[in-house]
Structures are given as C-alpha cells and as structure tokens.
Design a protein around this motif. Structure first.
Motif, PDB file in Angstrom:
ATOM      1  N   ASP B   1      13.745  26.504 -18.585  1.00 57.60           N
ATOM      2  CA  ASP B   1      12.344  26.622 -18.995  1.00 57.60           C
ATOM      3  C   ASP B   1      12.201  26.276 -20.470  1.00 57.60           C
ATOM      4  O   ASP B   1      12.967  26.753 -21.302  1.00 57.60           O
ATOM      5  CB  ASP B   1      11.832  28.053 -18.790  1.00 57.60           C
ATOM      6  CG  ASP B   1      11.620  28.380 -17.335  1.00 57.60           C
ATOM      7  OD1 ASP B   1      11.534  29.564 -16.999  1.00 57.60           O
ATOM      8  OD2 ASP B   1      11.541  27.432 -16.539  1.00 57.60           O
ATOM      9  N   THR B   2      11.230  25.440 -20.767  1.00 54.52           N
ATOM     10  CA  THR B   2      10.974  25.057 -22.145  1.00 54.52           C
ATOM     11  C   THR B   2      10.277  26.200 -22.860  1.00 54.52           C
ATOM     12  O   THR B   2       9.282  26.719 -22.376  1.00 54.52           O
ATOM     13  CB  THR B   2      10.098  23.796 -22.188  1.00 54.52           C
ATOM     14  OG1 THR B   2      10.751  22.763 -21.455  1.00 54.52           O
ATOM     15  CG2 THR B   2       9.882  23.361 -23.619  1.00 54.52           C
ATOM     16  N   ALA B   3      10.783  26.579 -24.053  1.00 50.47           N
ATOM     17  CA  ALA B   3      10.227  27.730 -24.754  1.00 50.47           C
ATOM     18  C   ALA B   3       8.852  27.420 -25.333  1.00 50.47           C
ATOM     19  O   ALA B   3       7.917  28.198 -25.192  1.00 50.47           O
ATOM     20  CB  ALA B   3      11.193  28.160 -25.851  1.00 50.47           C
ATOM     21  N   VAL B   4       8.750  26.273 -26.024  1.00 49.79           N
ATOM     22  CA  VAL B   4       7.485  25.825 -26.600  1.00 49.79           C
ATOM     23  C   VAL B   4       7.243  24.414 -26.077  1.00 49.79           C
ATOM     24  O   VAL B   4       8.060  23.522 -26.323  1.00 49.79           O
ATOM     25  CB  VAL B   4       7.521  25.816 -28.135  1.00 49.79           C
ATOM     26  CG1 VAL B   4       6.171  25.371 -28.683  1.00 49.79           C
ATOM     27  CG2 VAL B   4       7.891  27.199 -28.666  1.00 49.79           C
ATOM     28  N   SER B   5       6.172  24.234 -25.354  1.00 47.44           N
ATOM     29  CA  SER B   5       5.907  22.929 -24.769  1.00 47.44           C
ATOM     30  C   SER B   5       4.574  22.392 -25.261  1.00 47.44           C
ATOM     31  O   SER B   5       3.583  23.124 -25.361  1.00 47.44           O
ATOM     32  CB  SER B   5       5.910  23.006 -23.243  1.00 47.44           C
ATOM     33  OG  SER B   5       4.923  23.910 -22.796  1.00 47.44           O
ATOM     34  N   GLN B   6       4.574  21.107 -25.571  1.00 41.95           N
ATOM     35  CA  GLN B   6       3.373  20.420 -26.042  1.00 41.95           C
ATOM     36  C   GLN B   6       3.079  19.273 -25.099  1.00 41.95           C
ATOM     37  O   GLN B   6       3.984  18.598 -24.623  1.00 41.95           O
ATOM     38  CB  GLN B   6       3.581  19.793 -27.426  1.00 41.95           C
ATOM     39  CG  GLN B   6       3.879  20.701 -28.535  1.00 41.95           C
ATOM     40  CD  GLN B   6       4.110  19.960 -29.841  1.00 41.95           C
ATOM     41  OE1 GLN B   6       5.072  20.271 -30.537  1.00 41.95           O
ATOM     42  NE2 GLN B   6       3.236  19.022 -30.204  1.00 41.95           N
TER      43      GLN B   6
END
Lengths: 113, 112
Positions: B1-6
């Motif tokens: 899972d990506t912690a911070v995604s943009q």
C-alpha cells in the motif's frame, strides 16, 4: 526565519570514494534535522535524522552528526556506490505540531564506476 | 500500500485552464503539506494543514487553493494556470514535531 544552506553541486565522485556534503542551518531553539534523498523521477525519502545536539543519525552507510556549536549536520559516507547517485536534501523542523520542513537547495551526487 | 499517493503523476495543460491534483495518505498523520519543486530542484513550501486547518500559507498566488475534505486528503486546486506554474508538486504528511515526513511521488505539471 529558519533556513538551511547546503553545498552546491553537482558533486562527482568515483565509486568507493569518500563523500561529504556540507549542511549548515539557522534556526531558533533546538530543531530536528533531517537528510532526505531523491532518486530520479521519485519523491523524497528520509535517509536519516537527528533530534537533539550530538545525536548521530545513520542509515545505509550514511552518517550525520547534529553539531549545535557549529549549527551543522554534514552528511558523510565512507565508500559511495553508483546506486547512491541522487539529489540529497538537508532539512530542519521545529518541534511543534504542524511545523513545516525547511529544505536546503539540494546537492546532486553523481558517482561514476 | 502506498503511504502517500498523488494523482495524476503527469499533467499537461494549456494556459488559463483550471486543474486539480489529489493527495491521499493512509498513515493516520494529522499534518499534510504541499511543496513545489522547480527545475533547479529547490523545494518551496506552499501549504500546511494540521487537523483540517490551514496553519501555514506561504506567499503563493491566490490562484492556488488547498482543499481538505478530511484528515487523509489534501487536494490542490489551481485556477488560470500560467507558464510559471510548471513544476513538480509534492504532497507530504507527518505527525509533526520531530517526526519524518512521507512524500508522494510527485505530480509533474507542464503548462503550455
């Protein structure tokens, strides 16, 4: 206001050379200090940190010591690899909730085989 | 899972358009930021949100507006885009104080 100054790059080294990237700061009180690394096309990743004077942060062979007397946090590595080629950022943050990270201008490191 | 995604990772648009960049963090952090990185890699803080309240607003044009529908999201809306807005925009989050900040992968905005 707070500020961070780091040596301009690019820094070009041969593999296995010793690395130093200088970082000095101006801030009130006792901020926390960080080194971040940015590989091409990616976001910033924490490399190491130190939260009080004389603390030494270390990770992946990199080290930096929080020097309050000289307001410095120089990054060192004894033997660089080609895979260390990246942009390195020194940063500080005051220890209050919500405070921003203040970054230096970044130093590009290029390691040649 | 990506912690911070943009999203998006790349955005090419014409001058005068309005665009948004979305940011989500799944780390339970209570502080989120937007940074702008110029072509020389210099990072400039744009906004900081703590518990859904704007606490730092640097001298950015009012064409830029952060919107935080909840603690896990901080979106960036830009009106009337200009050539000088071309840059890489990074979202980040942290617990604050002496903790590390986690950064998204960045959004490369190109205004033509």
């Amino acid at each position: 206001g707070d500020s961070v100054t780091q040596m301009e790059g690019p820094v070009t080294l041969s593999e296995e050379a010793f690395l130093t990237i200088n970082c000095t700061y101006t801030a009130t009180g006792y901020p926390s200090l960080f080194w971040y690394v940015q590989y091409p096309g990616e976001g910033l990743q924490l490399l190491l940190k130190a939260t009080k004077a004389d603390d030494k942060g270390s990770n992946k062979g990199f080290e930096a010591t929080y020097r309050k007397e000289t307001t410095s946090f120089h990054l060192e590595k004894g033997s660089v690899q080609v895979s260390d080629s990246a942009v390195y950022f020194c940063a500080l943050s005051q220890n209050n909730a919500g405070n921003m990270l203040t970054f230096g201008g970044g130093t590009r490191l290029m390691v040649k085989p | 899972d990506t912690a911070v995604s943009q999203t998006p990772k790349y955005l090419v648009t014409q001058m005068g358009n309005d665009k948004s960049i979305k940011c989500e963090q799944n780390l339970g952090h209570d502080t989120m930021y937007w940074y702008k990185q110029d072509s020389k890699k210099f990072l400039k803080i744009m906004f900081s949100y703590n518990n859904k309240e704007l606490i730092i607003n640097e001298t950015v044009p009012n064409r830029f507006s952060p919107k935080s529908p909840d603690k896990a999201h901080l979106n960036l809306h830009i009106n009337s885009l200009e050539l000088g807005d071309s840059a890489v925009y990074f979202c980040a989050s942290r617990f604050g104080g002496n903790t590390e900040a986690f950064f998204g992968q960045g959004t490369r905005l190109t205004v033509v």
